[in-house]
Design a protein around this motif. Structure first.
Motif, PDB file in Angstrom:
ATOM      1  N   THR A  95      16.331   7.914   1.491  1.00 57.59           N
ATOM      2  CA  THR A  95      15.177   8.090   2.365  1.00 57.59           C
ATOM      3  C   THR A  95      14.194   6.956   2.102  1.00 57.59           C
ATOM      4  O   THR A  95      13.792   6.715   0.961  1.00 57.59           O
ATOM      5  N   CYS A  97      10.505   5.225   3.213  1.00 56.09           N
ATOM      6  CA  CYS A  97       9.207   5.394   3.857  1.00 56.09           C
ATOM      7  C   CYS A  97       8.600   4.006   4.031  1.00 56.09           C
ATOM      8  O   CYS A  97       8.577   3.217   3.080  1.00 56.09           O
ATOM      9  N   GLN A 126      11.003   7.531   7.153  1.00 57.41           N
ATOM     10  CA  GLN A 126       9.693   8.157   7.254  1.00 57.41           C
ATOM     11  C   GLN A 126       8.672   7.052   7.506  1.00 57.41           C
ATOM     12  O   GLN A 126       8.915   5.890   7.194  1.00 57.41           O
ATOM     13  N   ASP A 128       4.548   6.089   6.879  1.00 57.11           N
ATOM     14  CA  ASP A 128       3.268   6.431   6.260  1.00 57.11           C
ATOM     15  C   ASP A 128       2.639   5.162   5.706  1.00 57.11           C
ATOM     16  O   ASP A 128       3.325   4.183   5.430  1.00 57.11           O
ATOM     17  N   SER A 133       1.917   6.845   1.047  1.00 58.97           N
ATOM     18  CA  SER A 133       3.353   6.558   0.983  1.00 58.97           C
ATOM     19  C   SER A 133       3.828   6.399  -0.457  1.00 58.97           C
ATOM     20  O   SER A 133       4.961   6.741  -0.786  1.00 58.97           O
ATOM     21  N   ARG A 136       4.389   9.797  -1.960  1.00 58.32           N
ATOM     22  CA  ARG A 136       5.629  10.429  -1.490  1.00 58.32           C
ATOM     23  C   ARG A 136       6.787  10.154  -2.444  1.00 58.32           C
ATOM     24  O   ARG A 136       7.631  11.017  -2.673  1.00 58.32           O
ATOM     25  N   ARG A 139       6.368  12.286  -5.547  1.00 61.81           N
ATOM     26  CA  ARG A 139       6.661  13.697  -5.275  1.00 61.81           C
ATOM     27  C   ARG A 139       8.135  13.935  -4.962  1.00 61.81           C
ATOM     28  O   ARG A 139       8.557  15.073  -4.789  1.00 61.81           O
ATOM     29  N   GLU A 141       9.691  12.892  -2.201  1.00 63.64           N
ATOM     30  CA  GLU A 141       9.912  13.067  -0.769  1.00 63.64           C
ATOM     31  C   GLU A 141      10.673  11.892  -0.164  1.00 63.64           C
ATOM     32  O   GLU A 141      11.194  11.987   0.949  1.00 63.64           O
ATOM     33  N   CYS A 142      10.712  10.776  -0.852  1.00 68.01           N
ATOM     34  CA  CYS A 142      11.504   9.628  -0.410  1.00 68.01           C
ATOM     35  C   CYS A 142      11.997   8.888  -1.646  1.00 68.01           C
ATOM     36  O   CYS A 142      11.494   9.092  -2.760  1.00 68.01           O
ATOM     37  N   ASP A 143      12.992   8.029  -1.455  1.00 67.57           N
ATOM     38  CA  ASP A 143      13.583   7.273  -2.568  1.00 67.57           C
ATOM     39  C   ASP A 143      12.958   5.889  -2.710  1.00 67.57           C
ATOM     40  O   ASP A 143      12.844   5.359  -3.816  1.00 67.57           O
ATOM     41  N   THR A 145       9.714   3.366  -1.000  1.00 68.05           N
ATOM     42  CA  THR A 145       8.620   3.212  -0.038  1.00 68.05           C
ATOM     43  C   THR A 145       8.257   1.737   0.046  1.00 68.05           C
ATOM     44  O   THR A 145       8.280   1.015  -0.958  1.00 68.05           O
TER      45      THR A 145
END
Length: 301
Positions: A95, A97, A126, A128, A133, A136, A139, A141-143, A145
């Motif tokens: 993922t 971002c 994603q 952001d 970002s 994220r 957290r 939420e992505c690998d 950014t």
């Protein structure tokens, strides 16, 4: 509870009908088969075989395990194949971002290269802006950014993250094509002190106001938007001028808008950020390689 080797041996004993036949099929000695079956019976806590004359018969527990053993072995085989695919970069999910101008330029080019070399890697996108970002990634939420920083601003990057610099993005002024300064190759920011301005995202706006303050003026900000197409449309209609990243020029759509470099040059750093342990994941490392390759081809990197 179960040792996969014991399940494989048990499955072969059931299929072959005896310890000796299973030993021949698997290349073991018969005592080795016997010991494995005793170990399996200790694991499950009950006998799996009983002898009836010279033949063996499954107990009720043995029959239950026999029904599941083939499924267990198929699941193990499938898991092994998936692990091999991941470690050989044949598959994986990553993922990413990205902020809008990187999402419209660097990311598509990188994914096109990745798809040609490693079609099994799937990338989810994603969008952001930093600093959210960056949070994220922390957290989970992505690998990866993609984010940017400005040299004149003090910006905190979470200590858990590793920064991979990609390129320096030179800032540009967007002007209507009929603007008097549109005939120049470069413009000075202080020469536009009396213009109405269109400001971007919070981080870009903070840098813009900082640069103007360094030159001794406070700009009139008429509009604020983080949508690059909206910025272009406002400039095209003569409602203001804007300081935008050079990446935006890659998708400059309005014929009534032109971009001019700043003199002296002003730049921002574009980087990828990941958790340190993610650098060891093959699919993530391959996406980072593709992003680096694309960034190296761009002017100013």
């Amino acid at each position: 509870m179960f040792d996969s080797r014991h399940i494989k041996t048990f499955h072969e004993v059931v299929r072959a009908g005896s310890y000796s036949a299973a030993a021949r099929a698997l290349g073991y000695t018969q005592p080795a088969i016997t010991q494995q079956m005793k170990a399996l019976e200790r694991s499950v806590g009950t006998p799996l075989f009983i002898r009836v004359g010279r033949r063996m018969r499954l107990t009720e527990a043995g029959e239950a395990l026999a029904r599941h053993s083939e499924v267990i072995l198929e699941s193990i085989s499938t898991a092994q194949q998936q692990m091999e695919s991941l470690t050989r970069l044949q598959a994986g999910r990553v993922t990413v971002c990205a902020f809008p101008s990187a999402g419209a330029t660097l990311v598509p080019e990188a994914l096109a290269e990745l798809a040609a070399e490693h079609p099994g890697i799937r990338v989810r996108l994603q969008e952001d802006e930093p600093p959210e970002s960056l949070r994220r990634v922390v957290r989970g939420e992505c690998d990866i950014t993609l984010a940017f920083t400005y040299p004149g601003l003090r910006e905190q990057v979470p200590e858990e993250l590793v920064e991979i610099p990609l390129l320096e993005d030179q800032l540009t002024v967007l002007l209507p094509v009929g603007h008097p300064m549109a005939r120049r190759r470069a413009v000075q920011l202080r020469e536009l002190a009396d213009e109405r301005w269109i400001a971007g995202c919070l981080r870009c706006r903070a840098n813009f106001l900082h640069e103007c303050a360094e030159l001794g003026f406070a700009p009139e900000v008429a509009f604020t938007t983080d949508d690059n197409l909206v910025v272009q449309s406002l400039v095209a209609e003569g409602l203001g001028v804007a300081m935008v990243p050079g990446l935006v020029l890659s998708f400059l759509l309005h014929k009534k808008v032109t971009g001019r470099a700043l003199d002296p040059a002003s730049r921002r750093q574009v980087s990828a950020y990941v958790l340190r342990e993610h650098l060891e994941i093959p699919a993530t490392a391959r996406v980072l390689d593709a992003l680096r390759t694309v960034a190296e081809r761009r002017v100013g990197c």
